[in-house]
Design a protein around this motif. Structure first.
Motif, short mmCIF file in Angstrom:
data_model
loop_
_atom_site.label_atom_id
_atom_site.label_comp_id
_atom_site.label_asym_id
_atom_site.label_seq_id
_atom_site.Cartn_x
_atom_site.Cartn_y
_atom_site.Cartn_z
N LEU A 275 0.88 -1.17 0.00
CA LEU A 275 0.00 0.00 0.00
C LEU A 275 0.91 1.21 0.00
CD1 LEU A 275 -2.67 -1.13 2.64
CD2 LEU A 275 -2.72 -1.42 0.17
N LYS A 276 0.92 1.96 -1.10
CA LYS A 276 1.90 3.04 -1.28
C LYS A 276 1.60 4.27 -0.44
CE LYS A 276 3.47 2.15 -6.02
NZ LYS A 276 3.58 2.73 -7.37
N THR A 277 2.70 4.91 -0.01
CA THR A 277 2.60 6.24 0.61
C THR A 277 3.33 7.28 -0.23
OG1 THR A 277 4.54 5.77 1.98
CG2 THR A 277 2.36 5.33 2.96
N THR A 278 4.18 6.83 -1.15
CA THR A 278 4.93 7.78 -1.98
C THR A 278 3.98 8.57 -2.86
OG1 THR A 278 5.25 6.05 -3.62
CG2 THR A 278 7.02 6.37 -2.06
N LYS A 312 -6.01 -7.88 -5.76
CA LYS A 312 -7.06 -6.88 -5.58
C LYS A 312 -6.54 -5.59 -4.96
CE LYS A 312 -11.68 -6.30 -3.53
NZ LYS A 312 -12.76 -6.96 -2.77
N TYR A 313 -5.65 -5.71 -3.96
CA TYR A 313 -5.29 -4.52 -3.17
C TYR A 313 -3.85 -4.01 -3.39
CZ TYR A 313 -9.55 -5.52 -0.51
OH TYR A 313 -10.84 -5.74 -0.14
N SER A 314 -2.91 -4.87 -3.84
CA SER A 314 -1.51 -4.45 -3.90
C SER A 314 -1.32 -3.35 -4.95
CB SER A 314 -0.61 -5.64 -4.23
OG SER A 314 0.75 -5.22 -4.26
N GLU A 315 -0.42 -2.43 -4.64
CA GLU A 315 -0.09 -1.33 -5.55
C GLU A 315 1.32 -1.49 -6.13
OE1 GLU A 315 -2.27 2.57 -4.19
OE2 GLU A 315 -1.32 1.65 -2.42
N ALA A 337 16.04 -2.48 2.90
CA ALA A 337 16.51 -3.24 4.06
C ALA A 337 15.37 -3.69 4.96
CB ALA A 337 17.51 -2.40 4.85
N GLU A 338 14.36 -2.84 5.17
CA GLU A 338 13.26 -3.19 6.07
C GLU A 338 12.48 -4.40 5.54
OE1 GLU A 338 13.70 1.37 6.03
OE2 GLU A 338 13.66 -0.30 4.57
N PHE A 339 12.30 -4.44 4.24
CA PHE A 339 11.59 -5.55 3.61
C PHE A 339 12.38 -6.85 3.80
CE2 PHE A 339 10.26 -8.40 0.32
CZ PHE A 339 8.93 -8.09 0.04
N GLU A 340 13.70 -6.78 3.54
CA GLU A 340 14.53 -7.98 3.67
C GLU A 340 14.56 -8.47 5.11
OE1 GLU A 340 19.22 -8.81 3.43
OE2 GLU A 340 18.32 -8.26 1.51
N LYS A 341 14.69 -7.58 6.07
CA LYS A 341 14.73 -7.98 7.49
C LYS A 341 13.47 -8.74 7.87
CE LYS A 341 15.24 -6.10 12.16
NZ LYS A 341 15.40 -4.86 12.97
N VAL A 355 4.96 -3.71 7.42
CA VAL A 355 6.33 -3.22 7.47
C VAL A 355 6.41 -1.92 6.69
CG1 VAL A 355 8.73 -3.71 6.85
CG2 VAL A 355 7.23 -5.57 7.60
N LYS A 356 6.93 -0.85 7.33
CA LYS A 356 7.02 0.46 6.68
C LYS A 356 8.36 0.59 5.96
CE LYS A 356 5.97 4.68 5.55
NZ LYS A 356 6.00 5.80 6.47
N THR A 357 8.33 0.97 4.67
CA THR A 357 9.54 1.28 3.90
C THR A 357 9.32 2.63 3.22
OG1 THR A 357 8.84 0.36 1.77
CG2 THR A 357 9.76 -1.19 3.39
N LEU A 358 10.28 3.07 2.47
CA LEU A 358 10.13 4.38 1.80
C LEU A 358 9.04 4.34 0.73
CD1 LEU A 358 11.62 4.35 -1.26
CD2 LEU A 358 13.64 4.16 0.16
N TYR A 359 8.58 3.12 0.34
CA TYR A 359 7.53 3.01 -0.65
C TYR A 359 6.13 3.00 -0.03
CZ TYR A 359 11.37 1.76 -3.71
OH TYR A 359 12.55 1.77 -4.43
N GLY A 360 6.04 2.56 1.21
CA GLY A 360 4.73 2.47 1.85
C GLY A 360 4.71 1.34 2.85
N TYR A 361 3.54 0.70 3.01
CA TYR A 361 3.38 -0.39 3.97
C TYR A 361 3.26 -1.72 3.21
CZ TYR A 361 2.67 3.00 7.68
OH TYR A 361 2.85 4.02 8.59
N HIS A 362 4.07 -2.70 3.67
CA HIS A 362 4.09 -4.03 3.07
C HIS A 362 3.53 -5.05 4.05
CE1 HIS A 362 7.14 -2.74 -0.03
NE2 HIS A 362 7.38 -1.85 0.93
#
Length: 647
Positions: A275-278, A312-315, A337-341, A355-362
């Motif tokens: 879910l993007k926040t960028t 349906k929901y992934s961006e 890095a957050e995604f890999e961890k 999980v929050k990354t610079l792209y959004g929530y995973h």
């Protein structure tokens, strides 16, 4: 400087490639030969001086590398372009010098805006500058420092300011716009007669006496090229590889020495929903997080289908249609890095917290987790054998080609004996010249260049044929180029004679048709009919239109300029075809369409005027600075630099 980055909101998304067109790259490849000016001082490296600024040999090398990146041009051709690049470098610095002298300046804000327009979007996540360290690291990847890059950017901005002033007042009048509109949209209809050589060829004959006279008159054109007798020794990888049979001991040794190559890293198969926040208002972050939390609850319910919910929901456009799946993620291989961890810490089949990354929530689910391990010897034995043979055959190919070349150099007149002694293939090619196919070689430009420069007793350098063979040539005899006798080139002389006669016949008929039409009061149809020629009439076409059998109407400018009734031609179409035309109708441009095209036409005229005006302006600036002694070009340094490309 960096506060100014933060004050701008709009990010111009231009990829880093655009940035690199502004600056010269410093990585040198095979296109740029090593350059040594013979041990002189720093002044021996100065190509030109503009005021107090210098252009050095390394700077020119950088520009050559940038311009020729990806090109396969050999150095002897690259050298032809270098003077153009140097002229451009001197011209840019001359304009920048003049701009500074006239009081133009580039402020920190100007520079910041210019740099930001050239930077990739990842330098401004969420609209904020990523920081000086990231900026420096990005430039370092191209062997550039911040001062180098910003100095060049400032120069370009100075030049732009000066050019903009110089080009102010470039005007386009309404009359010019209307004239150009008419030029583009006026139409013409023509009658035309096409006279082609193929229809006349059957009328042309050649007697033996005519051929001999033609040959004598054109004898210098008929030469037998220099010929050679070649012995060609071929080292074949496939045959050599058959002789290599590694033992288990050989393979175990290679396995023990290269165990790291046979380790499988820790990896996971994982799928996610993004879910993007960028690109969104920071205030929306909480709402995106709440939606992610809700999806986690739904996914943890019995019977929930992660793949369907990802679609349906992934961006994330890269994984959405695959149910969010990443296949075989290796530890240390993810950029985020957050995604890999999270991927390597979650349990298999577990639905993790967002999980929050610079792209959004995973939202992640690990499908499979494999630990790092060393593959057993037996599992990789076949791979080891193939790699052993490949490495060994490469070494043997090099060794054997060196042995062949050395043996041929020692005994160049007995290449067949050399080949037999070393157990390699030998082929003979007698009386061959450039372009001739060679046995086992075919037509190969690199081998041809190596072989046909040889004199008797010379041995070529090894040449790779395809990917599996190496060929070495030795010249066992040569015959110099000499004039060909008529018997040797009879067919060529015959064809050339017929072609020449057909062209003359086409010219005669076309000229006769024009004279006849004009004598008949401009009646092209009647004149053509009397000569047994076909007349066609075109549709009304503008300059961009096409005429059947002739091509672009723009090839006949006189048809648009001359009045109705004018006979035009003969005009050449090909080497053996001519066309004669008559203007039969003119259709003036419909001025009702001018309004919709006015702005585009104005801009195109203005652009062309600006281009011409800019070229004259730059030439004037440079000439003036040269007369003042502000520009000094060191031709001796340039000559030595260019000579380095010739070895």
């Amino acid at each position: 400087m960096f506060d100014l980055f933060r004050s701008r909101d709009k990010v111009v998304r231009i990829m880093l490639g655009g940035l690199l067109l502004v600056v010269a790259l410093s990585m040198l490849t095979y296109l740029v030969p090593s350059y040594n000016m013979g041990g002189g001082g720093a002044s021996d490296q100065v190509v030109a001086e503009i005021g107090k600024e210098t252009i050095t040999v390394p700077q020119v090398q950088q520009v050559v590398q940038m311009k020729m990146r990806g090109s396969k041009l050999p150095p002897e051709l690259v050298v032809q372009y270098i003077p153009q690049y140097l002229e451009s470098m001197i011209g840019d610095r001359a304009l920048a010098f003049e701009a500074k002298r006239l009081g133009f300046k580039v402020s920190d804000e100007d520079l910041a805006v210019g740099i930001r327009q050239m930077m990739p979007p990842q330098m401004f996540p969420d609209g904020k500058f990523a920081g000086k360290d990231a900026y420096a690291q990005l430039l370092a990847q191209q062997n550039l420092t911040i001062p180098q890059f910003e100095d060049d950017m400032a120069r370009q901005l100075l030049i732009t300011k000066l050019r903009n002033i110089a080009l102010e007042g470039t005007l386009v009048t309404p009359q010019e716009i209307e004239q150009e509109f008419r030029r583009r949209n006026d139409k013409v209809k023509i009658q035309y007669v096409k006279i082609t050589g193929d229809k006349l060829r059957s009328e042309v004959q050649a007697t033996p006496d005519e051929l001999r006279k033609y040959y004598e008159a054109n004898k210098p054109l008929y030469q037998v090229p220099e010929k050679r007798n070649l012995g060609i020794v071929i080292v074949d990888q496939a045959k050599l590889e058959q002789t290599i049979q590694p033992t288990d001991a050989d393979l175990l040794r290679v396995y023990s020495e290269n165990k790291d190559a046979y380790r499988t890293p820790e990896r996971v198969n994982v799928r996610h929903i993004l879910l993007k926040t960028t690109g969104k208002d920071p205030k929306a972050d909480a709402a995106v997080k709440a939606k992610a939390d809700d999806l986690v609850k739904q996914l943890r319910k019995p019977g929930a289908n992660f793949a369907d919910m990802a679609k349906k929901y992934s961006e994330d456009p890269g994984t959405k249609d695959k149910g969010g799946e990443y296949d075989g993620v290796v530890r240390g291989g993810m950029v985020v890095a957050e995604f890999e961890k999270a991927a390597f810490s979650q349990k298999v089949n577990e639905i993790g917290e967002p999980v929050k990354t610079l792209y959004g929530y995973h939202i992640l689910q690990v499908l499979k987790h494999e630990q790092a391990q060393l593959k057993p010897f037996d599992d990789v034995k076949a791979q080891l054998a193939a790699e052993y043979k490949k490495q060994r055959v490469n070494d043997l190919m090099q060794q054997l080609s060196d042995q062949v070349q050395a043996a041929l150099t020692k005994d160049p007149l007995h290449p067949e004996k050399v080949a037999a002694d070393l157990g390699v293939q030998y082929v003979k090619a007698d009386n061959v010249g450039p372009g001739d196919p060679l046995p086992e070689v075919g037509v190969n430009k690199e081998f041809e260049d190596a072989a046909y420069s040889l004199k008797k007793g010379d041995v070529s350098q090894p040449v790779v044929l395809g990917k599996t063979k190496i060929a070495i040539a030795v010249c066992t005899g040569d015959a110099p180029a000499h004039p060909a006798g008529l018997e040797e080139v009879q067919a060529k002389v015959h064809d050339a004679f017929i072609d020449d006669k057909v062209k003359k016949l086409v010219d005669q008929k076309a000229t006769q048709l024009v004279e006849k039409a004009r004598a008949d009061g401009g009646d092209l149809a009647a004149a053509a009919k009397s000569m047994g020629l076909e007349v066609k009439t075109s549709d009304a076409v503008d300059r961009a239109g096409a005429i059947e059998g002739l091509g672009s109407a723009g090839m006949f400018p006189d048809a648009f300029a001359k009045p109705v009734g004018t006979i035009i031609g003969p005009n050449g179409l090909t080497a053996d075809s001519k066309v004669v035309c008559k203007v039969v109708e003119k259709v003036p441009a419909d001025l009702s369409g001018l309004a919709s095209q006015r702005l585009a036409i104005r801009d195109q005229i203005k652009s062309e005027k600006a281009r011409i005006r800019n070229a004259l302006f730059e030439e004037g600036v440079r000439d003036a600075l040269t007369k003042e002694g502000k520009i000094k070009v060191h031709e001796d340094v340039i000559d030595r630099f260019l000579a380095s490309y010739h070895g």
